[in-house]
Design an enzyme around this catalytic site. Sequence first.
Site, short mmCIF file in Angstrom:
data_model
loop_
_atom_site.label_atom_id
_atom_site.label_comp_id
_atom_site.label_asym_id
_atom_site.label_seq_id
_atom_site.Cartn_x
_atom_site.Cartn_y
_atom_site.Cartn_z
N SER A 1 0.85 -1.20 0.00
CA SER A 1 0.00 0.00 0.00
C SER A 1 0.88 1.24 0.00
O SER A 1 2.06 1.16 0.38
CB SER A 1 -0.85 -0.01 1.27
N TYR B 1 -2.11 -1.04 10.77
CA TYR B 1 -2.25 -1.44 9.36
C TYR B 1 -1.01 -1.05 8.55
O TYR B 1 -0.48 -1.86 7.78
CB TYR B 1 -3.49 -0.76 8.78
P1 NAD Z 1 -12.08 -5.52 0.38
O1 NAD Z 1 -12.73 -5.34 1.68
O2 NAD Z 1 -12.94 -5.55 -0.81
O3 NAD Z 1 -11.19 -6.82 0.37
C1 NAD Z 1 -10.54 -7.30 1.51
C2 NAD Z 1 -10.93 -8.74 1.72
O4 NAD Z 1 -10.17 -9.29 2.80
C3 NAD Z 1 -12.38 -8.93 2.14
O5 NAD Z 1 -13.24 -9.04 1.03
C4 NAD Z 1 -12.33 -10.21 2.96
O6 NAD Z 1 -12.79 -11.30 2.17
C5 NAD Z 1 -10.86 -10.42 3.24
N1 NAD Z 1 -10.61 -10.68 4.66
C6 NAD Z 1 -10.45 -9.78 5.66
N2 NAD Z 1 -10.25 -10.43 6.82
C7 NAD Z 1 -10.29 -11.76 6.54
C8 NAD Z 1 -10.14 -12.93 7.31
N3 NAD Z 1 -9.89 -12.87 8.63
N4 NAD Z 1 -10.25 -14.15 6.68
C9 NAD Z 1 -10.48 -14.22 5.35
N5 NAD Z 1 -10.62 -13.13 4.57
C10 NAD Z 1 -10.52 -11.92 5.16
O7 NAD Z 1 -10.99 -4.35 0.27
P2 NAD Z 1 -9.76 -4.08 -0.73
O8 NAD Z 1 -9.47 -2.65 -0.57
O9 NAD Z 1 -10.02 -4.64 -2.08
O10 NAD Z 1 -8.57 -4.87 -0.03
C11 NAD Z 1 -7.73 -5.77 -0.73
C12 NAD Z 1 -6.28 -5.53 -0.34
O11 NAD Z 1 -5.85 -4.28 -0.85
C13 NAD Z 1 -6.01 -5.47 1.16
O12 NAD Z 1 -4.83 -6.19 1.46
C14 NAD Z 1 -5.80 -4.00 1.41
O13 NAD Z 1 -4.98 -3.78 2.53
C15 NAD Z 1 -5.13 -3.59 0.13
N6 NAD Z 1 -5.16 -2.15 -0.14
C16 NAD Z 1 -6.33 -1.51 -0.33
C17 NAD Z 1 -6.34 -0.15 -0.57
C18 NAD Z 1 -7.63 0.60 -0.79
O14 NAD Z 1 -7.59 1.83 -0.83
N7 NAD Z 1 -8.76 -0.04 -0.92
C19 NAD Z 1 -5.14 0.56 -0.63
C20 NAD Z 1 -3.94 -0.12 -0.44
C21 NAD Z 1 -3.97 -1.47 -0.20
#
Ligand code: NAD
Length: 333
Positions: free
Chosen positions: A225, A238
């Site tokens: 990230s 985080y």
């Molecule tokens: P999202 O909520 O759509 O996806 C995250 C997923 O993590 C959830 O759908 C869930 O299925 C899974 N999850 C969480 N805890 C869990 C557990 N204990 N067991 C099984 N599954 C679990 O959100 P996203 O933003 O698409 O996140 C995906 C990745 O991208 C993450 O690693 C997040 O840190 C990273 N990220 C997101 C952003 C952003 O702005 N959205 C920015 C940088 C990094």
Amino acid sequence: MEKEITRRNAVGKIAATIALAAVAPSAFAQTKNNPKSSTDPDLTDPTTKYPKPPFKRQFQPFPGLASKMIPVPDHGEESYVGSGRLTGRKALITGGDSGIGRAAAIAYAREGADVAINYLQEEEEDAAQVIALIQKAGRKAVAIPGDIRDESFCNKLVSQAVEKLGGLDILVNNAGHQKTHESILDISTEEFERTMKTNLYAPFWIIKAVLPHLKPGSCIIGLSSVQAYDPSAELYDYAQTKAATTSYVKSLAKQLGPKGIRVNGVAPGPVWTALQISGGQTQEKIEKFGAHTPLGRPGQPAELASIFVQLAANDASFATGQIYGAAGGSGQP
Ligand code: NAD
Ligand code: MG
């Protein structure tokens, strides 16, 4: 003739839109310029391509559903077109039900890969849409719900994915937990552990379980990230998991390079996903989400899909130990 082709394209596009809308209704379709002739450039302005802040304040209990967000994120349901870049590949994507993982799952399937997704039980509704989309692309879809904070589940997840897909050669450790806290004093040990277990222990357990199955040419992708480089004050726990992810990607790339296994990371900036509206940001920040980027808006998951395809494809064979960013202009490094 030109008219006829344009009409046919339009009819085809509408038919595809209607068919997909039944599976995954999106509040907005990607606005793509339809070139009027083959000499017209196919240009899309990134500043106006997707919704900009202000966004409606909204909260869902963790983990949240993408399908209930306003607007519903674009995961490429109606726009991603594959070209056989991952034919016959077999991928496991954690958190593949929504957000960035869902966009990767749709793109992988349309590029010719069979895909297993993991998610939490509460996300069944989002997951069912992804499974339907993978099947619609003519690929095998495997749904393996369960909590990756549990080591024995992580082992089961990998063995089931390998068994049902008949092998594995792409692992995307995408699942993540993010919860905003104004002060370190507000973070309980339990909450700290949830973030560490989801974001760091689970990839550690899953990679260990997957490794014996990976042949040369396989790849692992981690989710870092912008928080790894420029951590927010209120994402103390985080942010450090994302710095650690960047580090594990670079360490493992050195360890596994000689075995022909590539390890890379993706470092998104603000992306419109359920993670943000289920405790990842304050309501004030949701309203202005993405406003600080030079593009003036958050990214949509669909805009990251091609990066996951690129990192997994055979033609990226010299890319390992890299972190690919997609942050709308304000990310580091
Ligand atoms: P999202 O909520 O759509 O996806 C995250 C997923 O993590 C959830 O759908 C869930 O299925 C899974 N999850 C969480 N805890 C869990 C557990 N204990 N067991 C099984 N599954 C679990 O959100 P996203 O933003 O698409 O996140 C995906 C990745 O991208 C993450 O690693 C997040 O840190 C990273 N990220 C997101 C952003 C952003 O702005 N959205 C920015 C940088 C990094
Ligand atoms: Mg989800």
